[in-house]
Design a protein around this motif. Structure first.
Motif, PDB file in Angstrom:
ATOM      1  N   GLY A  65      20.108 -65.436 -21.619  1.00 27.40           N
ATOM      2  CA  GLY A  65      19.161 -65.702 -20.560  1.00 27.40           C
ATOM      3  C   GLY A  65      18.820 -66.064 -19.757  1.00 27.40           C
ATOM      4  O   GLY A  65      19.066 -67.583 -20.952  1.00 27.40           O
ATOM      5  N   ALA A  66      18.301 -66.365 -19.154  1.00 28.59           N
ATOM      6  CA  ALA A  66      17.171 -67.438 -18.588  1.00 28.59           C
ATOM      7  C   ALA A  66      16.108 -67.507 -19.769  1.00 28.59           C
ATOM      8  O   ALA A  66      15.476 -66.343 -20.397  1.00 28.59           O
ATOM      9  N   PRO A  67      15.733 -68.245 -19.580  1.00 23.12           N
ATOM     10  CA  PRO A  67      14.102 -68.885 -20.930  1.00 23.12           C
ATOM     11  C   PRO A  67      13.177 -68.254 -19.660  1.00 23.12           C
ATOM     12  O   PRO A  67      12.983 -67.748 -18.679  1.00 23.12           O
ATOM     13  N   HIS A  68      12.811 -67.536 -20.831  1.00 25.76           N
ATOM     14  CA  HIS A  68      11.672 -66.998 -20.847  1.00 25.76           C
ATOM     15  C   HIS A  68      10.449 -67.537 -21.108  1.00 25.76           C
ATOM     16  O   HIS A  68       9.686 -67.941 -22.495  1.00 25.76           O
ATOM     17  N   CYS A  69       8.952 -67.412 -20.479  1.00 22.97           N
ATOM     18  CA  CYS A  69       7.922 -68.169 -20.880  1.00 22.97           C
ATOM     19  C   CYS A  69       7.652 -67.686 -21.190  1.00 22.97           C
ATOM     20  O   CYS A  69       6.248 -66.553 -20.577  1.00 22.97           O
ATOM     21  N   THR A  84       2.109 -75.052 -23.840  1.00 21.08           N
ATOM     22  CA  THR A  84       3.120 -74.276 -23.047  1.00 21.08           C
ATOM     23  C   THR A  84       4.410 -74.041 -23.927  1.00 21.08           C
ATOM     24  O   THR A  84       4.891 -74.967 -24.789  1.00 21.08           O
ATOM     25  N   ARG A  85       5.050 -72.581 -23.856  1.00 17.22           N
ATOM     26  CA  ARG A  85       6.180 -72.030 -24.768  1.00 17.22           C
ATOM     27  C   ARG A  85       6.965 -71.631 -23.760  1.00 17.22           C
ATOM     28  O   ARG A  85       7.146 -70.503 -23.450  1.00 17.22           O
ATOM     29  N   TRP A  86       8.739 -71.696 -24.420  1.00 26.17           N
ATOM     30  CA  TRP A  86       9.507 -71.053 -23.460  1.00 26.17           C
ATOM     31  C   TRP A  86       9.889 -70.366 -25.121  1.00 26.17           C
ATOM     32  O   TRP A  86      10.640 -71.553 -25.783  1.00 26.17           O
ATOM     33  N   LEU A  87      11.213 -69.076 -24.660  1.00 30.08           N
ATOM     34  CA  LEU A  87      12.228 -68.282 -25.651  1.00 30.08           C
ATOM     35  C   LEU A  87      12.881 -68.833 -24.495  1.00 30.08           C
ATOM     36  O   LEU A  87      13.562 -68.662 -23.875  1.00 30.08           O
ATOM     37  N   GLU A  99      16.112 -79.699 -16.062  1.00 28.75           N
ATOM     38  CA  GLU A  99      15.857 -78.927 -15.149  1.00 28.75           C
ATOM     39  C   GLU A  99      16.286 -77.109 -15.469  1.00 28.75           C
ATOM     40  O   GLU A  99      17.985 -77.323 -14.724  1.00 28.75           O
ATOM     41  N   VAL A 100      15.596 -76.443 -15.413  1.00 29.72           N
ATOM     42  CA  VAL A 100      15.725 -75.163 -15.190  1.00 29.72           C
ATOM     43  C   VAL A 100      14.905 -74.528 -14.065  1.00 29.72           C
ATOM     44  O   VAL A 100      13.447 -74.777 -14.104  1.00 29.72           O
ATOM     45  N   ASP A 101      15.615 -73.979 -13.265  1.00 25.67           N
ATOM     46  CA  ASP A 101      14.306 -73.513 -12.094  1.00 25.67           C
ATOM     47  C   ASP A 101      13.540 -74.304 -11.470  1.00 25.67           C
ATOM     48  O   ASP A 101      12.316 -74.221 -10.936  1.00 25.67           O
ATOM     49  N   GLU A 135      11.131 -79.202 -15.434  1.00 22.68           N
ATOM     50  CA  GLU A 135      11.508 -79.563 -16.524  1.00 22.68           C
ATOM     51  C   GLU A 135      11.409 -78.931 -17.964  1.00 22.68           C
ATOM     52  O   GLU A 135       9.780 -79.055 -18.341  1.00 22.68           O
ATOM     53  N   LEU A 136      12.584 -78.762 -18.793  1.00 24.71           N
ATOM     54  CA  LEU A 136      12.018 -77.593 -19.855  1.00 24.71           C
ATOM     55  C   LEU A 136      13.269 -78.144 -21.045  1.00 24.71           C
ATOM     56  O   LEU A 136      14.203 -79.071 -20.859  1.00 24.71           O
ATOM     57  N   ALA A 137      12.562 -78.656 -23.070  1.00 25.08           N
ATOM     58  CA  ALA A 137      13.343 -78.526 -23.359  1.00 25.08           C
ATOM     59  C   ALA A 137      14.359 -77.809 -23.512  1.00 25.08           C
ATOM     60  O   ALA A 137      13.699 -76.551 -24.316  1.00 25.08           O
ATOM     61  N   VAL A 138      15.816 -77.730 -23.466  1.00 21.67           N
ATOM     62  CA  VAL A 138      16.302 -77.270 -23.699  1.00 21.67           C
ATOM     63  C   VAL A 138      16.599 -76.906 -25.033  1.00 21.67           C
ATOM     64  O   VAL A 138      18.394 -78.615 -25.672  1.00 21.67           O
ATOM     65  N   PRO A 139      17.713 -76.223 -26.359  1.00 20.71           N
ATOM     66  CA  PRO A 139      18.160 -76.043 -27.363  1.00 20.71           C
ATOM     67  C   PRO A 139      19.327 -76.212 -26.908  1.00 20.71           C
ATOM     68  O   PRO A 139      19.787 -74.874 -25.999  1.00 20.71           O
ATOM     69  N   LYS A 140      20.273 -77.280 -27.424  1.00 17.58           N
ATOM     70  CA  LYS A 140      21.994 -77.160 -26.862  1.00 17.58           C
ATOM     71  C   LYS A 140      22.567 -76.449 -28.499  1.00 17.58           C
ATOM     72  O   LYS A 140      23.328 -75.579 -28.083  1.00 17.58           O
ATOM     73  N   VAL A 141      22.088 -77.028 -29.463  1.00 13.75           N
ATOM     74  CA  VAL A 141      23.347 -76.980 -30.787  1.00 13.75           C
ATOM     75  C   VAL A 141      22.425 -76.349 -31.546  1.00 13.75           C
ATOM     76  O   VAL A 141      21.072 -77.519 -32.828  1.00 13.75           O
TER      77      VAL A 141
END
Length: 171
Positions: free
Chosen positions: A39-43, A51-54, A89-91, A94-100
């Motif tokens: 789902g969407a990342p969760h702060c 700042t941490r995102w799951l 960019e998410v909502d 700017e977030l670091a999004v794990p891709k692999v």
């Protein structure tokens, strides 16, 4: 090709830096067992110092064709997860999004050769045991072959040339 999937989540952390060239630094800080569907990342935390995102719903597929890469990982002094991520960019943020996310040393090397950012995190004992069992089932190193000496070292090519020279000279 045999496969096995591991469902995980990745916690990414952003911390401020005192640098005029880069005001903050992103990095993965923890791999967690699956805590929910994708789902969407969760702060998890949002304050100026940390700042941490799951990110959930990440499937890591163990594939028999990557067995050598898993072997290299489990043979290392500190086996690890390899996390390739990109800034997106998410909502509006700017977030670091794990891709692999992978456990294959070879796959991580290919990603880095392609210019991607790859960070590592230590593997838990449970995942290491699972990876070791999978690797044991599918990794079969190629047998070592006897190499012929190159001709400049007195190998087979030189012997043939010497015999041919002897025939020409009438020996």
């Amino acid at each position: 090709m045999e496969t096995e999937a591991i469902s995980i989540g990745v916690i990414m952390q952003c911390t401020p830096l005192s640098s005029r060239w880069q005001p903050f630094q992103w990095q993965p800080i923890e791999i967690v067992g699956q805590v929910g569907p994708a789902g969407a990342p969760h702060c998890l935390r949002n304050d100026p110092a940390d700042t941490r995102w799951l990110f959930t719903g990440i499937d890591v597929t163990l594939c028999s064709t990557e067995a050598e890469g898993y072997f290299l990982n489990i043979s290392a002094p500190a086996p690890c997860w390899f996390v390739m991520w990109r800034i997106e960019e998410v909502d509006g943020a700017e977030l670091a999004v794990p891709k692999v996310v992978t456990l294959s040393y070879n796959e991580a090397a290919r990603l880095m050769d392609g210019g991607e950012r790859v960070d590592t995190l230590p593997v838990s004992a449970e995942i290491l045991e699972r990876l070791t069992a999978f690797t044991h089932d599918y990794y079969h190193p190629e047998p070592k072959r006897k190499h012929k000496k190159p001709s400049f070292e007195g190998g087979e090519g030189v012997d043939k040339m010497a015999r041919a020279e002897g025939v020409k000279n009438g020996s």
